[in-house]
Design an enzyme around this catalytic site. Structure first.
Site, PDB file in Angstrom:
ATOM      1  N   GLU A  27     -13.500  -3.058 -29.193  1.00 58.71           N
ATOM      2  CA  GLU A  27     -12.599  -3.710 -28.243  1.00 58.71           C
ATOM      3  C   GLU A  27     -12.607  -5.223 -28.381  1.00 58.71           C
ATOM      4  OE1 GLU A  27     -13.571  -2.526 -24.242  1.00 58.71           O
ATOM      5  OE2 GLU A  27     -15.703  -2.624 -24.607  1.00 58.71           O
ATOM      6  N   ASP A  63      -8.939  -4.217 -23.948  1.00 54.50           N
ATOM      7  CA  ASP A  63      -9.642  -5.462 -24.260  1.00 54.50           C
ATOM      8  C   ASP A  63      -9.292  -5.960 -25.654  1.00 54.50           C
ATOM      9  OD1 ASP A  63     -11.140  -6.440 -22.063  1.00 54.50           O
ATOM     10  OD2 ASP A  63     -12.366  -4.634 -22.165  1.00 54.50           O
ATOM     11  N   CYS A  78      -9.337   4.995 -26.535  1.00 46.39           N
ATOM     12  CA  CYS A  78      -9.487   5.292 -25.113  1.00 46.39           C
ATOM     13  C   CYS A  78      -8.800   4.234 -24.240  1.00 46.39           C
ATOM     14  CB  CYS A  78     -10.956   5.426 -24.730  1.00 46.39           C
ATOM     15  SG  CYS A  78     -11.891   3.931 -25.024  1.00 46.39           S
ATOM     16  N   HIS A  86       0.825  -1.205   0.000  1.00 50.33           N
ATOM     17  CA  HIS A  86       0.000   0.000   0.000  1.00 50.33           C
ATOM     18  C   HIS A  86       0.859   1.255   0.000  1.00 50.33           C
ATOM     19  CE1 HIS A  86      -3.738  -2.343   1.484  1.00 50.33           C
ATOM     20  NE2 HIS A  86      -3.652  -2.294   0.182  1.00 50.33           N
TER      21      HIS A  86
END
Ligand code: PEP
Ligand code: MG
Length: 842
Positions: A695, A719, A766, A458
């Protein structure tokens, strides 16, 4: 009715009674802070809902913690975002430590002022230690008056004589499942399992490798050492055991979207190979960058030896107050955008309520230890256990526990962790905690080096978010290095230079100023349009997932929003957002980027992204199953609701709707028709532009037919890579090979652009490839005219566009289409970029 174990919680104000899920705030609504209810108040006084003791009053007097005589602890929180009023309009009528009777006025507030200046007056009434109590609603909705009974609160019997075991309706349900969470059952998946289990009355346990843990205990679940793809058994006992079991199986077998390997986070977990170069220490890059400055060592909190013989009741009380204080501090620091930082600290909140930790601390107190030693001992024992499990991700989460050790100790010792850190210091530590990192980032340090830790911790995630160079896993030698000497931290190359000479330091300074000036230059012209050398306009928009991201995109000069992923509105809640809630969220994004277009993608749930409240059948290959637009077809009411909300945004001319996972033309035609029907029903004459994502390969192959019916096409390279290369985009082992620069993808992009141009449509990208500066020339050469990038990169990509000439880009693209691998494409793009740069400097 109040006795030691049971009590009644009465209405603390008059007003409308709401469920937790109706609170307009994701942290409260998701139950991350605990169970309970809410009231939209009509009074200006908060009354005590039961007799008890005031444990804490917020510094800003907008919230109060009360402990009832049965031990239940409650947060009574007036309004949403009311902390931001800084106490203005709130008056405390009681003091911390004071005993109060039921109905006694606790806080008075200026109803008008709070209503006008806060997001909402809705007040959350949250049970903080819910794992030890059951809540039985007396009424669930409607208008209530002060003092009306709302809940019966009963203390649970401890493990062996639990209510579930004695409930005559109790049934046992059990099932096995493979854990799909990346890295196994570490903190966030464990917190998710706990949160899922809490929605049911049944008691649930996980069994693995001969041990078991209650779903109440995040550290207990982590302590099982379950790795990704390990099979666990889930056992539920209670009257709703079957539904609880199904929900838990799903929670365990659905990877959370926020646990995907992040580029850098996917770096090997192994300790960095030590350097043979004298004066050089090496490490694993957790966050890239270059810095120089004085070395500064930050230690951990050490306790003096315990003298023992403390009074257990007194120490228990002291610990409980410290825990409440830390819990309140963490809750107040969570923001509403569900960003990485909030997700990390929401997990800390769940760990803080962990019964296994609390029991261990209370046991130590009962043996005469002080609260501080008992807490420290309980946490460190759990850390040791996590570190022996042989799972690097779980070992890294021990650091989150150390953070809680530190925070609670600071509260117990009445200290603040204020350290005087020199400006630009390179901070060195065995391992920093997330809170340390936030504190240091405020001090203006140059970078961080840790002897231990990993690139997926983290702290690493937070360092990347703050742009702080950070190396981890550097080994013990780091801690022996002399303090205060000037060092160079080259996190890009995993190196710490311990004895740079004056020439090297000057060179670093020069390089840093050069990078800084370049960034400044890019930022200065970031708000201007991006035109190529030969005058072709390329729109540089931003990918966003919230209003805050959009504000950031606007500040960074984005020409619009190229992709709003609407999933952010649907995840981490117990019911779908209403049409009005959706409208408010979409409108706030349009308002945050005035006068520019906003492309809003309809919900892309399914595959790797799942919703608790939308049970979908288990699928062997979810990524090839019901996702994107296919979900809209399977659950038309969900898509209709979203389309209705989108049709109500103003001005509609700035809103463009984008459909995910389109594979054939009929899907697009059906949605266009439905938009027409819904608009007609609502009396709306205007229509938003409608685009499709390309995609999957079939969409690229059908681009010409799609372009006949779509207003624009937007290529989702993330994708498209996955489905073209047949490689899971989240597969850590294949991360380096799922490269959208593969010539096969470039061919699909080429095909899409040519087909769209023949129908007069524009094409954008995108997916993540749009943010890769090395790909800009190739994409422009293929005919892409809009790039939607991550907000901080808008200036850089615009600067890149301005250096290019479209004719040269076209020649480059044609050459790339003849190559055989992504590596060859990258080499060719690098050569092209070097030529462009040398022409510029000639
Ligand atoms: C993509 O697939 O490239 C894309 C932008 O969509 P997501 O990453 O949300 O799947
Ligand atoms: Mg996608």
């Amino acid at each position: 009715m109040n006795n030691n174990k049971q009590m009644t919680f009465s209405a603390p104000f008059s007003g409308a009674l709401l469920t937790l899920a109706q609170i307009p705030d994701p942290v409260f609504a998701s139950g991350a802070m605990g169970t309970g209810l809410a009231i939209d108040p009509l009074d200006d006084v908060l009354h005590a809902p039961f007799a008890g003791v005031v444990i804490n009053i917020a510094r800003t007097r907008h919230a109060i913690n009360l402990r009832a005589d049965n031990g239940s602890e409650w947060l009574l929180h007036v309004g949403i975002d009311s902390v931001e009023l800084g106490g203005e309009g709130f008056e405390a009528l009681v003091k911390e430590g004071q005993r109060v009777s039921e109905g006694l006025p606790l806080l008075r507030f200026d109803l008008d002022h709070v209503a006008r200046h806060c997001r909402s007056l809705v007040s959350a009434l949250i049970l903080l230690n819910g794992d030890r109590f059951t809540l039985d609603p007396v009424q669930a909705s409607g208008t209530v008056n002060v003092g009306e009974p709302l809940l019966n609160v009963a203390a649970l019997a401890r493990s062996d004589d639990s209510d579930s075991a004695h409930d005559p309706r109790a049934k046992q349900a059990r099932g096995t499942i493979r854990v799909a969470h990346n890295g196994g059952l570490h903190a966030r998946p464990a917190a998710l399992v706990r949160q899922t289990a809490r929605q049911f009355a049944s008691h649930a346990e996980l069994h693995f490798a001969g041990t078991s843990a209650s779903t109440d205990s995040v550290t207990g679940l982590m302590g099982l050492g379950v790795a990704e793809q390990d099979e666990v058994e889930v056992v539920c006992l209670g009257h709703d055991s079957e539904v609880a079991l199904q929900a838990l199986l799903k929670a365990l077998s659905t990877p959370s979207p926020d646990e995907k390997p992040h580029g850098i986070a996917a770096i090997a977990q192994t300790r960095a190979a030590s350097s043979n170069e004298p004066g050089i220490l090496t490490g694993v890059t957790a966050s890239p960058g270059l810095a120089s400055g004085p070395m500064f060592r930050l230690g951990t909190i050490e306790l003096d030896e315990d003298t023992g013989g403390h009074r257990p009741d007194e120490q228990r009380q002291i610990l409980s107050e410290a825990l409440v204080q830390v819990r309140t501090e963490i809750s107040a620091s969570l923001n509403h955008d569900q960003d990485e930082q909030s997700a990390i600290f929401a997990t800390h909140l769940a760990m803080l309520e962990d019964p296994a930790l609390l029991d261990a601390a209370v046991d130590a107190i009962d043996q005469g230890k002080s609260a501080a030693h008992a807490w420290s001992q309980a946490v460190l024992a759990q850390c040791d256990h996590l570190q022996t499990l042989g799972n690097p991700l779980l070992a890294e989460r021990a650091n989150d526990l150390r953070d809680l050790r530190q925070r609670v100790l600071l509260s117990l010792l009445g200290e603040a962790r204020c350290v005087e850190v020199p400006a630009w210091a390179i901070v060195v530590a065995t391992e920093l905690t997330p809170s340390d990192l936030l504190m240091l980032a405020e001090c203006g340090i140059g970078g961080i080096c840790m002897a231990e830790g990993g690139a997926t911790s983290h702290v690493a995630i937070l360092a990347r978010g703050k742009g702080l160079p950070c190396l981890v896993a550097m080994g013990g030698d780091l801690l022996d290095a002399a303090q205060e000497q000037e060092v160079v931290l080259d996190a890009d190359n995993g190196r710490l230079e311990l004895a740079p000479d004056a020439t090297r330091l000057q060179a670093i300074q020069a390089l840093r100023s050069q990078r800084f000036e370049q960034r400044q230059r890019e930022q200065q012209s970031a708000h201007l349009p991006a035109l190529t050398q030969d005058g072709v306009a390329v729109e540089i928009a931003a990918n966003v997932a919230s209003r805050a991201d959009t504000e950031n995109a606007q500040l960074n000069g984005a020409d619009g929003v190229g992709l709003l992923r609407t999933e952010f509105l649907f995840v981490d809640r117990s019911a779908a957002p209403t049409e009005d809630e959706q409208l408010a969220a979409y409108q706030s994004v349009l308002n945050a980027i005035a006068q520019k277009p906003v492309i809003i993608r309809t919900i892309d749930i399914g595959g790797d992204k799942q919703l608790h409240y939308l049970p979908l059948p288990a699928e062997a290959n979810p990524v090839l199953g019901l996702r994107g637009i296919r979900l809209g077809q399977a659950r038309p009411e969900l898509l209709d609701q979203q389309l209705r909300a989108l049709l109500r945004v103003t001005p509609l001319s700035r809103c463009r709707i984008l459909l995910p996972m389109i594979t054939e033309v009929s899907e697009l035609i059906a949605v266009r028709r439905r938009i027409d029907e819904l608009a007609q029903l609502a009396g709306i004459h205007e229509r938003p532009e409608l685009g499709v994502m390309v995609e999957v390969p079939s969409a690229a192959l059908l681009a010409e037919r799609l372009a006949e019916h779509a207003d624009f096409l937007s290529i989702g390279t993330n994708d498209l890579s996955q489905y073209t290369l047949a490689m899971d985009r989240d597969h850590a082992g294949l991360a380096a090979r799922v490269d959208a620069m593969h010539p096969a993808l470039l061919k699909l992009i080429d095909m899409t652009c040519t087909a769209a141009a023949s129908k007069g449509r524009w094409v954008g990208v995108c997916g993540a490839l749009a943010s890769d500066p090395l790909a800009t020339a190739a994409l422009i050469g293929l005919g892409v005219r809009e790039l939607s990038v991550s907000p901080p990169q808008v200036g850089q990509i615009k600067a890149q566009v301005r250096e290019l000439d479209t004719r040269q880009c076209q020649a480059l693209a044609q050459h790339l289409l003849t190559l055989g691998s992504a590596a060859e494409v990258r080499t060719a793009c690098n050569t092209f970029q070097t030529q462009v740069q040398s022409k510029r400097s000639a």
